[in-house]
Design a protein around this motif. Structure first.
Motif, PDB file in Angstrom:
ATOM      1  N   ILE A  37       0.864  -1.180   0.000  1.00  0.00           N
ATOM      2  CA  ILE A  37       0.000   0.000   0.000  1.00  0.00           C
ATOM      3  C   ILE A  37       0.898   1.225   0.000  1.00  0.00           C
ATOM      4  O   ILE A  37       1.748   1.380   0.875  1.00  0.00           O
ATOM      5  CB  ILE A  37      -0.916  -0.005   1.240  1.00  0.00           C
ATOM      6  CG1 ILE A  37      -1.768  -1.268   1.271  1.00  0.00           C
ATOM      7  CG2 ILE A  37      -1.795   1.232   1.260  1.00  0.00           C
ATOM      8  CD1 ILE A  37      -2.456  -1.491   2.590  1.00  0.00           C
ATOM      9  N   ASP A  38       0.718   2.069  -0.968  1.00  0.00           N
ATOM     10  CA  ASP A  38       1.570   3.249  -1.071  1.00  0.00           C
ATOM     11  C   ASP A  38       0.869   4.532  -0.667  1.00  0.00           C
ATOM     12  O   ASP A  38       1.482   5.450  -0.142  1.00  0.00           O
ATOM     13  CB  ASP A  38       2.092   3.393  -2.506  1.00  0.00           C
ATOM     14  CG  ASP A  38       3.040   2.272  -2.889  1.00  0.00           C
ATOM     15  OD1 ASP A  38       3.838   1.873  -2.024  1.00  0.00           O
ATOM     16  OD2 ASP A  38       2.969   1.797  -4.034  1.00  0.00           O
ATOM     17  N   GLN A  39      -0.444   4.610  -0.913  1.00  0.00           N
ATOM     18  CA  GLN A  39      -1.121   5.879  -0.682  1.00  0.00           C
ATOM     19  C   GLN A  39      -2.622   5.672  -0.526  1.00  0.00           C
ATOM     20  O   GLN A  39      -3.157   4.602  -0.820  1.00  0.00           O
ATOM     21  CB  GLN A  39      -0.862   6.839  -1.854  1.00  0.00           C
ATOM     22  CG  GLN A  39      -1.331   6.305  -3.196  1.00  0.00           C
ATOM     23  CD  GLN A  39      -0.901   7.190  -4.347  1.00  0.00           C
ATOM     24  OE1 GLN A  39      -0.402   8.281  -4.154  1.00  0.00           O
ATOM     25  NE2 GLN A  39      -1.113   6.726  -5.563  1.00  0.00           N
ATOM     26  N   MET A  40      -3.261   6.718  -0.044  1.00  0.00           N
ATOM     27  CA  MET A  40      -4.710   6.743   0.088  1.00  0.00           C
ATOM     28  C   MET A  40      -5.345   6.510  -1.280  1.00  0.00           C
ATOM     29  O   MET A  40      -4.905   7.061  -2.284  1.00  0.00           O
ATOM     30  CB  MET A  40      -5.142   8.117   0.618  1.00  0.00           C
ATOM     31  CG  MET A  40      -6.602   8.236   0.936  1.00  0.00           C
ATOM     32  SD  MET A  40      -7.000   7.436   2.490  1.00  0.00           S
ATOM     33  CE  MET A  40      -8.589   8.202   2.830  1.00  0.00           C
ATOM     34  N   GLY A  41      -6.360   5.639  -1.328  1.00  0.00           N
ATOM     35  CA  GLY A  41      -7.041   5.361  -2.577  1.00  0.00           C
ATOM     36  C   GLY A  41      -6.540   4.128  -3.290  1.00  0.00           C
ATOM     37  O   GLY A  41      -7.154   3.684  -4.276  1.00  0.00           O
ATOM     38  N   ASP A  42      -5.419   3.545  -2.832  1.00  0.00           N
ATOM     39  CA  ASP A  42      -4.951   2.285  -3.424  1.00  0.00           C
ATOM     40  C   ASP A  42      -6.031   1.220  -3.278  1.00  0.00           C
ATOM     41  O   ASP A  42      -6.838   1.246  -2.333  1.00  0.00           O
ATOM     42  CB  ASP A  42      -3.672   1.812  -2.732  1.00  0.00           C
ATOM     43  CG  ASP A  42      -2.442   2.553  -3.220  1.00  0.00           C
ATOM     44  OD1 ASP A  42      -2.595   3.402  -4.105  1.00  0.00           O
ATOM     45  OD2 ASP A  42      -1.344   2.287  -2.705  1.00  0.00           O
ATOM     46  N   THR A  43      -6.050   0.279  -4.195  1.00  0.00           N
ATOM     47  CA  THR A  43      -7.069  -0.770  -4.156  1.00  0.00           C
ATOM     48  C   THR A  43      -6.426  -2.153  -4.177  1.00  0.00           C
ATOM     49  O   THR A  43      -5.335  -2.341  -4.714  1.00  0.00           O
ATOM     50  CB  THR A  43      -8.035  -0.669  -5.352  1.00  0.00           C
ATOM     51  OG1 THR A  43      -7.289  -0.761  -6.570  1.00  0.00           O
ATOM     52  CG2 THR A  43      -8.798   0.640  -5.317  1.00  0.00           C
ATOM     53  N   VAL A  44      -7.115  -3.093  -3.556  1.00  0.00           N
ATOM     54  CA  VAL A  44      -6.735  -4.502  -3.591  1.00  0.00           C
ATOM     55  C   VAL A  44      -7.896  -5.245  -4.226  1.00  0.00           C
ATOM     56  O   VAL A  44      -9.034  -5.152  -3.744  1.00  0.00           O
ATOM     57  CB  VAL A  44      -6.461  -5.043  -2.173  1.00  0.00           C
ATOM     58  CG1 VAL A  44      -6.112  -6.521  -2.227  1.00  0.00           C
ATOM     59  CG2 VAL A  44      -5.357  -4.252  -1.499  1.00  0.00           C
ATOM     60  N   ARG A  45      -7.647  -5.950  -5.307  1.00  0.00           N
ATOM     61  CA  ARG A  45      -8.711  -6.664  -6.011  1.00  0.00           C
ATOM     62  C   ARG A  45      -8.755  -8.116  -5.554  1.00  0.00           C
ATOM     63  O   ARG A  45      -7.752  -8.827  -5.620  1.00  0.00           O
ATOM     64  CB  ARG A  45      -8.509  -6.561  -7.529  1.00  0.00           C
ATOM     65  CG  ARG A  45      -8.580  -5.118  -7.993  1.00  0.00           C
ATOM     66  CD  ARG A  45      -8.671  -4.959  -9.498  1.00  0.00           C
ATOM     67  NE  ARG A  45      -8.820  -3.550  -9.847  1.00  0.00           N
ATOM     68  CZ  ARG A  45      -9.977  -2.912  -9.888  1.00  0.00           C
ATOM     69  NH1 ARG A  45     -11.095  -3.568  -9.623  1.00  0.00           N
ATOM     70  NH2 ARG A  45     -10.039  -1.631 -10.199  1.00  0.00           N
ATOM     71  N   ILE A  46      -9.933  -8.520  -5.094  1.00  0.00           N
ATOM     72  CA  ILE A  46     -10.133  -9.855  -4.536  1.00  0.00           C
ATOM     73  C   ILE A  46     -11.016 -10.647  -5.489  1.00  0.00           C
ATOM     74  O   ILE A  46     -12.174 -10.293  -5.709  1.00  0.00           O
ATOM     75  CB  ILE A  46     -10.791  -9.767  -3.143  1.00  0.00           C
ATOM     76  CG1 ILE A  46      -9.962  -8.869  -2.214  1.00  0.00           C
ATOM     77  CG2 ILE A  46     -10.974 -11.144  -2.543  1.00  0.00           C
ATOM     78  CD1 ILE A  46     -10.657  -8.514  -0.934  1.00  0.00           C
ATOM     79  N   THR A  47     -10.487 -11.712  -6.064  1.00  0.00           N
ATOM     80  CA  THR A  47     -11.226 -12.518  -7.030  1.00  0.00           C
ATOM     81  C   THR A  47     -11.705 -13.805  -6.379  1.00  0.00           C
ATOM     82  O   THR A  47     -10.957 -14.481  -5.667  1.00  0.00           O
ATOM     83  CB  THR A  47     -10.342 -12.859  -8.245  1.00  0.00           C
ATOM     84  OG1 THR A  47      -9.919 -11.645  -8.865  1.00  0.00           O
ATOM     85  CG2 THR A  47     -11.102 -13.690  -9.258  1.00  0.00           C
ATOM     86  N   SER A  48     -12.955 -14.152  -6.597  1.00  0.00           N
ATOM     87  CA  SER A  48     -13.516 -15.407  -6.103  1.00  0.00           C
ATOM     88  C   SER A  48     -14.228 -16.105  -7.249  1.00  0.00           C
ATOM     89  O   SER A  48     -14.597 -15.488  -8.238  1.00  0.00           O
ATOM     90  CB  SER A  48     -14.500 -15.153  -4.950  1.00  0.00           C
ATOM     91  OG  SER A  48     -15.564 -14.334  -5.381  1.00  0.00           O
ATOM     92  N   ILE A  49     -14.411 -17.410  -7.116  1.00  0.00           N
ATOM     93  CA  ILE A  49     -15.090 -18.181  -8.158  1.00  0.00           C
ATOM     94  C   ILE A  49     -16.414 -18.720  -7.638  1.00  0.00           C
ATOM     95  O   ILE A  49     -16.604 -18.885  -6.424  1.00  0.00           O
ATOM     96  CB  ILE A  49     -14.218 -19.354  -8.651  1.00  0.00           C
ATOM     97  CG1 ILE A  49     -13.940 -20.349  -7.515  1.00  0.00           C
ATOM     98  CG2 ILE A  49     -12.909 -18.840  -9.236  1.00  0.00           C
ATOM     99  CD1 ILE A  49     -13.291 -21.639  -7.976  1.00  0.00           C
ATOM    100  N   GLY A  50     -17.326 -18.983  -8.571  1.00  0.00           N
ATOM    101  CA  GLY A  50     -18.602 -19.583  -8.204  1.00  0.00           C
ATOM    102  C   GLY A  50     -18.417 -21.055  -7.897  1.00  0.00           C
ATOM    103  O   GLY A  50     -17.349 -21.631  -8.084  1.00  0.00           O
ATOM    104  N   ARG A  51     -19.484 -21.685  -7.433  1.00  0.00           N
ATOM    105  CA  ARG A  51     -19.411 -23.100  -7.080  1.00  0.00           C
ATOM    106  C   ARG A  51     -19.280 -23.959  -8.335  1.00  0.00           C
ATOM    107  O   ARG A  51     -19.853 -23.662  -9.378  1.00  0.00           O
ATOM    108  CB  ARG A  51     -20.650 -23.516  -6.293  1.00  0.00           C
ATOM    109  CG  ARG A  51     -20.709 -22.894  -4.904  1.00  0.00           C
ATOM    110  CD  ARG A  51     -21.857 -23.464  -4.096  1.00  0.00           C
ATOM    111  NE  ARG A  51     -21.903 -22.881  -2.768  1.00  0.00           N
ATOM    112  CZ  ARG A  51     -21.200 -23.315  -1.731  1.00  0.00           C
ATOM    113  NH1 ARG A  51     -20.366 -24.330  -1.892  1.00  0.00           N
ATOM    114  NH2 ARG A  51     -21.304 -22.733  -0.555  1.00  0.00           N
ATOM    115  N   VAL A  52     -18.535 -25.047  -8.214  1.00  0.00           N
ATOM    116  CA  VAL A  52     -18.390 -26.012  -9.296  1.00  0.00           C
ATOM    117  C   VAL A  52     -19.629 -26.904  -9.328  1.00  0.00           C
ATOM    118  O   VAL A  52     -20.072 -27.409  -8.288  1.00  0.00           O
ATOM    119  CB  VAL A  52     -17.124 -26.868  -9.104  1.00  0.00           C
ATOM    120  CG1 VAL A  52     -17.034 -27.950 -10.167  1.00  0.00           C
ATOM    121  CG2 VAL A  52     -15.880 -25.984  -9.114  1.00  0.00           C
ATOM    122  N   THR A  53     -20.215 -27.085 -10.503  1.00  0.00           N
ATOM    123  CA  THR A  53     -21.433 -27.887 -10.645  1.00  0.00           C
ATOM    124  C   THR A  53     -21.099 -29.374 -10.535  1.00  0.00           C
ATOM    125  O   THR A  53     -20.144 -29.863 -11.150  1.00  0.00           O
ATOM    126  CB  THR A  53     -22.095 -27.612 -12.004  1.00  0.00           C
ATOM    127  OG1 THR A  53     -22.416 -26.227 -12.082  1.00  0.00           O
ATOM    128  CG2 THR A  53     -23.366 -28.438 -12.171  1.00  0.00           C
TER     129      THR A  53
END
Length: 282
Positions: A37-53
């Motif tokens: 994190i370097d500064q205000m407004g930085d973002t962390v993108r969190i990826t998730s997957i749906g359930r496997v059928t």
């Protein structure tokens, strides 16, 4: 302590250590996506997957076509910024044997304050963003601690119904609730040696399959009331950074001064792993 003896990297490391000691709710979050994190407004993108059928298979008949997994992305934004700034007058510094002692004490207090502010903010988000179906509503806690213990069981059931992992569950309670629990045999009889180890680590025990921790920063719905929040770290992500710690000599005084900036953000990624009750002492 003159400013030329101030080493920013060492002070920053000390401050982070103290923050971790001060945190309660924040220590129950996951830090899997903290990154840089370097500064205000930085973002962390969190990826998730749906359930496997899962589908039926018939020998020599079923034609298997792999499905394309659905993915979803949530964004944790570093949108919280807190700072501290204080100075120690040269005259005051000379009154102590160790010329760095006043700075040490002040830095510890600053760390506690930053941790306290972060805890308060995270707890408010936990309560506000709990799935509606997991909110037990108003509860009166009394009758020798029976209500307190049974309410913990009810919260644990909500977690069970949402397939929340049993390992790693926790529940955050206010001081009056802890007082009632200590009057309940089901709580105080929980493994003497284990209780001793828990207390040494700042934990006040365990009940209904949850580690019980105490906080004075739980949100309130009114006078004499506090929310009790149960959950699992899988549902709450937190990221922080001590962005800057600087020592300097103010032009308008004969003193050493230090200022620091704490950046953080959090995301309730799975509201269904949280449950709460609005509790008042009888």
């Amino acid at each position: 302590m003159s400013v030329d003896r101030f080493i920013p990297s060492l002070w920053a490391a000390t401050l982070l250590e103290n923050l971790n000691d001060s945190h309660v709710a924040v220590n129950l979050c996951n830090r899997n996506y903290e990154g840089d994190i370097d500064q205000m407004g930085d973002t962390v993108r969190i990826t998730s997957i749906g359930r496997v059928t899962i589908a039926d298979y018939v020998k020599n008949t079923t034609s298997i076509t792999p499905e394309t997994l659905d993915d979803a992305q949530q964004v944790l934004t570093i949108d919280q910024a807190k700072y501290f700034a204080f100075e120690v007058d040269d005259v005051d510094a000379r009154q102590v044997r160790d010329d760095g002692a006043l700075m040490d004490v002040a830095m510890r207090d600053a760390a506690w304050g930053l941790g306290d502010a972060a805890d308060t903010s995270v707890l408010a988000a936990m309560q506000a963003q709990t799935d509606a179906g997991n909110a037990l509503g108003a509860k009166t806690i009394g009758t020798g601690g029976t209500d307190a213990y049974e309410n913990l069981v009810d919260l644990a059931v909500k977690l069970d119904e949402n397939n929340v992992p049993r390992t790693g569950r926790w529940c955050i309670i206010p001081a009056f609730y802890h007082g009632w629990l200590q009057k309940n045999a089901n709580f105080v009889s929980y493994g003497t040696s284990q209780n001793r180890e828990d207390l040494e680590n700042g934990i006040i025990g365990a009940a209904a399959g949850m580690r019980i921790v105490l906080s004075n920063n739980l949100p309130s719905a009114g006078a004499g009331r506090n929310y009790v929040i149960a959950g699992h770290s899988d549902g709450v992500t937190y990221a922080e950074q001590i962005n800057s710690v600087e020592g300097y000599r103010p032009e308008s005084a004969f003193s050493d001064a230090i200022k620091g900036l704490h950046l953080y953000g959090y995301k309730i990624t799975r509201p269904y792993v949280l449950a709460n009750a609005d509790c008042v002492s009888a």
